[in-house]
Design a protein around this motif. Structure first.
Motif, PDB file in Angstrom:
ATOM      1  N   MET A 212       0.823  -1.221   0.000  1.00 53.97           N
ATOM      2  CA  MET A 212       0.000   0.000   0.000  1.00 53.97           C
ATOM      3  C   MET A 212       0.850   1.261   0.000  1.00 53.97           C
ATOM      4  SD  MET A 212      -3.099   0.124  -0.231  1.00 53.97           S
ATOM      5  CE  MET A 212      -3.091   1.553  -1.260  1.00 53.97           C
ATOM      6  N   ARG A 213       2.103   1.157   0.457  1.00 54.93           N
ATOM      7  CA  ARG A 213       2.932   2.355   0.637  1.00 54.93           C
ATOM      8  C   ARG A 213       3.052   3.176  -0.639  1.00 54.93           C
ATOM      9  NH1 ARG A 213       7.114   1.815   4.847  1.00 54.93           N
ATOM     10  NH2 ARG A 213       8.579   2.960   3.539  1.00 54.93           N
TER      11      ARG A 213
ATOM     12  N   PRO B 217       1.501   3.119  -3.696  1.00 57.65           N
ATOM     13  CA  PRO B 217       0.307   3.760  -4.262  1.00 57.65           C
ATOM     14  C   PRO B 217      -0.125   4.992  -3.459  1.00 57.65           C
ATOM     15  CG  PRO B 217       0.033   1.392  -4.234  1.00 57.65           C
ATOM     16  CD  PRO B 217       1.317   1.671  -3.516  1.00 57.65           C
TER      17      PRO B 217
ATOM     18  N   ALA C 147     -14.519  -2.944  -8.086  1.00 57.21           N
ATOM     19  CA  ALA C 147     -13.820  -4.167  -8.457  1.00 57.21           C
ATOM     20  C   ALA C 147     -12.629  -4.417  -7.536  1.00 57.21           C
ATOM     21  CB  ALA C 147     -13.331  -4.071  -9.899  1.00 57.21           C
ATOM     22  N   TYR C 148     -12.137  -3.370  -6.931  1.00 56.75           N
ATOM     23  CA  TYR C 148     -10.954  -3.520  -6.087  1.00 56.75           C
ATOM     24  C   TYR C 148     -11.169  -2.775  -4.789  1.00 56.75           C
ATOM     25  CZ  TYR C 148      -6.142  -4.767  -5.337  1.00 56.75           C
ATOM     26  OH  TYR C 148      -5.012  -5.351  -4.860  1.00 56.75           O
TER      27      TYR C 148
ATOM     28  N   ALA D 251      -8.347  -9.738 -14.447  1.00 62.50           N
ATOM     29  CA  ALA D 251      -8.647 -10.872 -13.560  1.00 62.50           C
ATOM     30  C   ALA D 251      -9.249 -12.023 -14.368  1.00 62.50           C
ATOM     31  CB  ALA D 251      -9.608 -10.422 -12.460  1.00 62.50           C
TER      32      ALA D 251
ATOM     33  N   SER E 191      -9.805  -8.432  -6.772  1.00 62.40           N
ATOM     34  CA  SER E 191      -8.621  -8.690  -5.957  1.00 62.40           C
ATOM     35  C   SER E 191      -8.570 -10.137  -5.479  1.00 62.40           C
ATOM     36  CB  SER E 191      -8.582  -7.728  -4.769  1.00 62.40           C
ATOM     37  OG  SER E 191      -9.828  -7.699  -4.130  1.00 62.40           O
TER      38      SER E 191
ATOM     39  N   LEU F 257      -6.679 -11.165  -8.815  1.00 62.35           N
ATOM     40  CA  LEU F 257      -5.520 -10.376  -9.212  1.00 62.35           C
ATOM     41  C   LEU F 257      -5.214  -9.402  -8.095  1.00 62.35           C
ATOM     42  CD1 LEU F 257      -3.856 -10.003 -11.798  1.00 62.35           C
ATOM     43  CD2 LEU F 257      -5.410  -8.220 -12.468  1.00 62.35           C
ATOM     44  N   ARG F 258      -4.055  -9.550  -7.495  1.00 62.86           N
ATOM     45  CA  ARG F 258      -3.730  -8.677  -6.386  1.00 62.86           C
ATOM     46  C   ARG F 258      -2.790  -7.584  -6.903  1.00 62.86           C
ATOM     47  NH1 ARG F 258      -5.067  -9.517  -1.409  1.00 62.86           N
ATOM     48  NH2 ARG F 258      -5.796 -11.625  -1.809  1.00 62.86           N
ATOM     49  N   LEU F 259      -3.190  -6.356  -6.772  1.00 61.62           N
ATOM     50  CA  LEU F 259      -2.294  -5.263  -7.141  1.00 61.62           C
ATOM     51  C   LEU F 259      -1.268  -5.117  -6.031  1.00 61.62           C
ATOM     52  CD1 LEU F 259      -4.774  -2.564  -8.468  1.00 61.62           C
ATOM     53  CD2 LEU F 259      -3.700  -4.430  -9.671  1.00 61.62           C
ATOM     54  N   ARG F 260      -0.177  -4.472  -6.365  1.00 63.01           N
ATOM     55  CA  ARG F 260       0.859  -4.308  -5.353  1.00 63.01           C
ATOM     56  C   ARG F 260       0.315  -3.530  -4.166  1.00 63.01           C
ATOM     57  NH1 ARG F 260       7.079  -2.492  -5.968  1.00 63.01           N
ATOM     58  NH2 ARG F 260       7.485  -2.279  -3.752  1.00 63.01           N
ATOM     59  N   GLY F 261       0.617  -3.984  -2.991  1.00 60.20           N
ATOM     60  CA  GLY F 261       0.132  -3.236  -1.837  1.00 60.20           C
ATOM     61  C   GLY F 261       0.691  -3.798  -0.565  1.00 60.20           C
TER      62      GLY F 261
END
Lengths: 168, 258
Positions: free
Chosen positions: A1-2, A4, A30-31, A149, B251, B254-258
């Motif tokens: 998370m940092r 972004p 969606a996210y 996805a 998610s 597909l996991r985004l960077r985080g």
């Protein structure tokens, strides 16, 4: 998370809740974005690391809000992140591990494992289609995320089929 | 698409629209025989959408071809709307197909020297429609598929996605009770695939029975039930169930960077 969160601060300073809203607007439902507590914890950490600094802004009718801005080190961190090629997504290998080791565990035969996994993927795919329908075409970032996805799920199913051909 | 799917004469209420029992296909040649389909029991209820998946060479297309009467079965039974059809002559099959079965293939198979409109109308005419009915049906279908402006074009002037939509219109022109589709999105890119899938979904919503062979997970996930064919046999047969709405997000995949 940092990173972004740092990237969201690149244009202008913002407080935690604004960052959450920005994330939501960008990625859509969606996210799901992190909850506000996670955002504040992350902001505290990057402040401790010298990547952002904050100050309290006095508001007339509401409690003070803490506004964060990037430090030069934070700006460098964002630039380095953007310039660096990213690793591809990690394949989820938990299922493959189960499949490969199934003769040892004896818990289920491979055909049964593959069938169960295929049903799961197809259910997920249907869920994603529903999500895509609900999101509509309004948010292109969100639509592309769902499409990504779906493409990954298709690859998972193709791989499952190869496993079926080779191992059953 | 309005209009009722046509019941087959002699059909009994409450029976499956399509049923196969122990359906088998053996290809023989040069002293070797290949058992392409090995005892498949399958049923499709009225209004049901069934997808068939499985590796290449698992017998999916052969199964569809037998069900559509394009390939004789070696043994086993095929029942369409309560009528046993596996023993029919080629001529009787041709009549049955014209009236009750719509076919869509990976290759579009449009008649190249006829216009888009004539391709669709021919199917309705062969199914017994009058000229006036055939034209009305063609206008309705092409309009619905966003192809009204292409009615007078030659098929070759259309994109792949448009040609597949025409093929779908043609397959639906005679109000078939059963739509059989063999990899209908196999030759299409992403956005054309999305168009064809949207149509299939709409056709299904309107109560059409669909039997679809596909590798496309999105297409298969639209079905009520998915069969997995493996080595000519049914390895799995299960309904498609999406996760609870609240737990669904990209998610999860597909996991985004985080």
């Amino acid at each position: 998370m940092r990173l972004p969160l740092l990237a969201l601060l690149a244009k202008e300073p913002a407080h935690g809740y604004e960052l959450k809203t920005l994330l939501e607007q960008t990625f859509g439902q969606a996210y799901p974005s992190p909850n506000i507590g996670q955002i504040y914890v992350t902001l505290q950490r990057v402040e401790r690391d010298g990547l952002v600094r904050s100050q309290d802004v006095v508001q007339a009718t509401r409690p003070n809000k803490r506004v964060y801005e990037l430090t030069p080190a934070g700006r460098d961190a964002v630039a380095a992140w953007v310039e660096e090629p990213s690793e591809g997504p990690r394949i989820r290998d938990d299922f493959f591990m189960k499949l490969a080791l199934s003769p040892l565990t004896g818990a289920a035969d491979r055909m049964a494992l593959i069938n169960r996994q295929r049903r799961h993927y197809l259910g997920l795919m249907r869920g994603l289609s529903r999500l895509a329908g609900a999101a509509g075409r309004g948010n292109r970032i969100s639509a592309l995320l769902i499409e990504g996805a779906m493409l990954h799920l298709q690859a998972d199913l193709d791989w499952l089929e190869r496993c079926q051909e080779e191992l059953v | 698409m309005t209009g009722q799917a046509r019941p087959i004469a002699g059909g009994q209420a409450g029976t499956a629209l399509l049923r196969t029992i122990g359906l088998t296909k053996v290809f023989r040649g040069d002293g070797v025989s290949v058992r392409a389909v090995r005892g498949v029991d399958l049923s499709v209820s009225k209004g049901e959408f069934v997808a068939v998946m499985g590796p290449s060479g698992s017998g999916k297309s052969t199964l569809l071809h037998m069900i559509g009467g394009l390939e004789p079965a070696t043994s086993g039974e095929i029942w369409l709307d309560g009528q046993r059809v596996d023993g029919l002559s080629q001529a009787r099959w041709a009549v049955l197909r014209r009236h009750h079965i719509g076919f869509v293939f990976q290759v579009f198979n449009l008649v190249s020297n006829m216009t888009v409109a004539d391709n669709v109308e021919l199917s309705a005419l062969l199914g017994g429609a009058t000229r006036r009915q055939a034209r009305a049906r063609r206008e309705e279908l092409l309009g619905e598929l966003g192809l009204a402006g292409k009615a007078n074009a030659a098929p070759a002037r259309l994109s792949g996605g448009e040609q597949q939509r025409v093929a779908l219109a043609r397959a639906l022109a005679n109000h078939p009770g059963l739509l059989i589709a063999d990899e209908p999105t196999g030759n299409l890119d992403g956005s054309n695939t999305a168009d064809v899938l949207r149509l299939l979904g709409r056709v299904h919503e309107q109560g059409q029975s669909v039997l679809l062979v596909t590798h496309d997970a999105r297409a298969a996930s639209m079905a009520d039930r998915v069969l997995n064919l493996f080595d000519g046999m049914v390895a799995d047969d299960a309904p498609v169930r999406a996760p609870a709405r609240s737990s669904m997000a990209a998610s999860g995949v597909l996991r985004l960077r985080g």
